[in-house]
Structures are given as structure tokens and as C-alpha cells.
Design a protein around this motif. Structure first.
Motif, short mmCIF file in Angstrom:
data_model
loop_
_atom_site.label_atom_id
_atom_site.label_comp_id
_atom_site.label_asym_id
_atom_site.label_seq_id
_atom_site.Cartn_x
_atom_site.Cartn_y
_atom_site.Cartn_z
N THR A 1 19.36 39.60 -10.61
CA THR A 1 20.29 39.44 -9.51
C THR A 1 20.95 38.07 -9.62
O THR A 1 20.46 37.18 -10.34
CB THR A 1 19.57 39.54 -8.16
N ALA A 2 22.02 37.89 -8.86
CA ALA A 2 22.67 36.58 -8.83
C ALA A 2 21.70 35.53 -8.29
O ALA A 2 21.69 34.39 -8.76
CB ALA A 2 23.93 36.64 -7.99
N ARG A 3 20.89 35.92 -7.32
CA ARG A 3 19.93 34.96 -6.78
C ARG A 3 18.88 34.60 -7.82
O ARG A 3 18.46 33.44 -7.91
CB ARG A 3 19.25 35.54 -5.52
N ASP A 4 18.43 35.58 -8.63
CA ASP A 4 17.49 35.28 -9.72
C ASP A 4 18.07 34.22 -10.64
O ASP A 4 17.39 33.25 -11.01
CB ASP A 4 17.20 36.55 -10.55
N SER B 1 20.53 32.10 -10.03
CA SER B 1 20.70 30.84 -9.30
C SER B 1 19.40 30.04 -9.28
O SER B 1 19.39 28.84 -9.56
CB SER B 1 21.18 31.13 -7.88
N GLU B 2 18.30 30.72 -8.98
CA GLU B 2 17.01 30.03 -8.87
C GLU B 2 16.48 29.62 -10.24
O GLU B 2 15.91 28.53 -10.40
CB GLU B 2 16.01 30.93 -8.16
N LEU C 1 24.34 29.51 -5.72
CA LEU C 1 24.45 30.96 -5.69
C LEU C 1 25.91 31.43 -5.83
O LEU C 1 26.18 32.35 -6.61
CB LEU C 1 23.83 31.51 -4.41
N TYR D 1 27.18 33.91 -8.89
CA TYR D 1 27.81 35.20 -8.60
C TYR D 1 29.22 35.26 -9.19
O TYR D 1 29.61 36.26 -9.78
CB TYR D 1 27.86 35.43 -7.09
N HIS E 1 21.63 45.95 -6.59
CA HIS E 1 21.97 44.54 -6.37
C HIS E 1 21.58 43.67 -7.56
O HIS E 1 21.07 42.56 -7.40
CB HIS E 1 21.30 44.01 -5.09
N ARG E 2 21.82 44.19 -8.77
CA ARG E 2 21.44 43.44 -9.96
C ARG E 2 22.48 43.65 -11.06
O ARG E 2 23.31 44.57 -11.01
CB ARG E 2 20.04 43.83 -10.45
#
Length: 275
Positions: free
Chosen positions: A41-44, A46-47, A53, A57, A76-77
Motif C-alpha cells: 500500500t502507499a502507507r506501507d 511511506s513507512e 504519504l 501515493y 487498497h494496494r
């Protein structure tokens, strides 16, 4: 006469170039992360990579638009896109291992009862171009297509280093170094030079647990019409299975395979068959 405005514009151009380079680096890092994780995911991203974020994205959406990623909205990936497969096919075509050479590597795999490899020069690198293995005789990890590291610790790397001029070996090792991979890896240049001289004299390079613990590899050079080494055929096998008698058989099988592949690069034929 230069003015302050000229300096500001020059710094602006430099800053723009630096920002562009950073964007490319971030984008490539995202591709590698998604490939390594099998999707993310975008959050993955980002972290894991430390990007804001919105930045992660935005770059991932740009990769989707270019067909390097696909967006699985329901999950969502993001996963790798189809253009990468086309790039991979293009890379294989550029490295280009001809069918008769692939057949000889397959023959070596069967006769030696071992994973078999074909390596070539690509620019200044020594690159694995083709591998034939089986569930019973798997390739060494990470010796797959495109591997281009640790020539000082691999049999195919040693035979090809032995065919280089001292200046070319210097240049190669200046870039790649001599990192220790196992307790048996050579990390002394003097020791490696003496070993390469012996390899050049014998025509076979052996590597006993220098690259992977518990595994032994051997290689013979492939020569062009001028007699210069342009590639190598190699095998890998568990060290416990390689006694003195098998070493002699493997050396004979490697010489036979290297002679046939060399013949192809000189005349376009192997074992009396047209390419």
C-alpha cells in the motif's frame, strides 16, 4: 560580467536537477519495495521508505499511469505492472544466449548431474546469462539471470578474471571489491592474483565454499576467434558429493562444454550442427 541573478538562476537549475534526481531515486526505490514485498500500500511504502504519504501515493499513481504498477483498488494496494515484463524480455534479448549455447548448458547439467551456468561479459561486469537446474540439483542462491557480483568468489568469475589484463582486473576490483562471503572467501589481492595465475595455467577454476558454505563450483572459459575469454560455463554441487574422482569427471565435462560453446562463437556451429 556575471550578476547575482545569474548565480541565482544557476543555483536554481542545479536545485532543479537535484530534485529530479531525487524523484527518480524515490520512484525506483518504490518499485524495488513493491517487487520485494509482492505488493504494498502507499502507507506501507511511506513507512518503509520514510516518504510523506502524499508523496508516496503521488509517485505510485505516476507509476500506474506509466504501466509500471497496477492499483488493486479493492485491496487498497499496488503491485508490479505489465510493462516490467516487457522490459525483462527486452533485457533477455539484449543479453542474448543463442539456442545452441543453451542446449550445451542443458547438456552439461545432465552429464554433470549439477546445476549449470553460462556467464558473459556485459560492459565491465561478469554476468550470469543462463542457468539450467532442476529440483534435485537447484541453482545456488542468488545465481540467477543477471547476477553480476562477487567474481572473486565464484568459479565463473575467476575464470573470466584470469582472462583479463592486470589493468582490467584492477578496474573490476576497484569497483566491486573483494568482500568476504564465507570463511573461505579470498580477500587478499596477492592471494587472488596467485590463484588466478594457476587458473589461467590449468584452464579450470575451482571454488570450494568461497561463495556459499557447503557448495563447490567449477568453471571453464569460452573463447572467441582471437582466443580471448568471452564467457564461461560452470557447475555447482554440494561439496560432500565432489571427491577427487568426480573432480576429474567434472573438469572433463566442463572442458567439453566450453570447447563446444567456443566453437559456436568461432563458427556458429556446435557438435556438427548448424546454429
Amino acid at each position: 560580467m556575471a550578476t547575482d541573478d545569474d548565480g541565482d538562476r544557476a543555483r536554481g537549475r542545479t536545485g532543479s536537477r537535484d530534485a529530479s534526481v531525487q524523484t527518480v531515486e524515490k520512484t525506483l526505490a518504490i518499485l524495488e519495495h513493491v517487487a520485494h514485498r509482492g505488493g504494498a500500500t502507499a502507507r506501507d511504502v511511506s513507512e518503509a521508505l520514510g516518504y510523506p504519504l502524499p508523496t508516496a501515493y503521488r509517485l505510485m499513481q505516476a507509476l500506474v499511469q506509466s504501466d509500471y504498477l497496477v492499483h488493486l483498488r479493492a485491496e487498497h494496494r499496488f503491485e508490479l505492472g505489465y510493462k516490467l515484463d516487457r522490459l525483462g524480455l527486452s533485457l533477455h534479448r539484449q543479453v542474448g544466449v543463442p539456442r545452441p549455447v543453451r542446449q550445451e548448458v542443458a547438456r552439461l547439467h545432465e552429464q554433470a548431474d549439477a546445476a549449470a551456468y553460462f556467464a558473459v561479459y556485459r560492459g565491465a561486469d561478469v554476468v550470469v546469462a543462463h542457468v539450467v537446474d532442476s529440483p534435485a540439483r537447484p541453482r545456488l542462491t542468488p545465481l540467477s539471470f543477471g547476477f553480476h557480483e562477487a567474481a572473486h568468489a565464484t568459479a565463473f568469475g575467476k575464470i573470466m578474471l584470469a582472462g583479463m589484463t592486470p589493468e582490467s582486473v584492477d578496474q573490476y576490483l576497484d569497483v566491486h571489491g573483494m568482500h568476504r562471503l564465507t570463511d573461505s572467501t579470498m580477500t587478499s589481492r596477492d592471494e587472488l592474483d596467485a590463484h588466478l595465475a594457476m587458473v589461467a595455467q590449468r584452464g579450470i577454476a575451482w571454488e570450494h565454499e568461497e561463495f556459499v558454505p557447503g557448495m563447490t563450483c567449477a568453471a571453464a572459459g569460452v573463447r572467441n576467434q582471437a582466443g580471448m575469454i568471452v564467457g564461461a560455463v560452470a557447475i555447482s554441487a554440494p561439496s560432500e558429493s565432489v571427491d577427487a574422482a568426480r573432480e576429474r569427471r567434472l573438469a572433463h565435462q566442463l572442458r567439453d562444454a566450453s570447447n563446444q560453446v567456443s566453437r559456436y562463437y568461432r563458427s556458429g556451429r556446435v557438435r556438427g550442427t548448424a546454429a
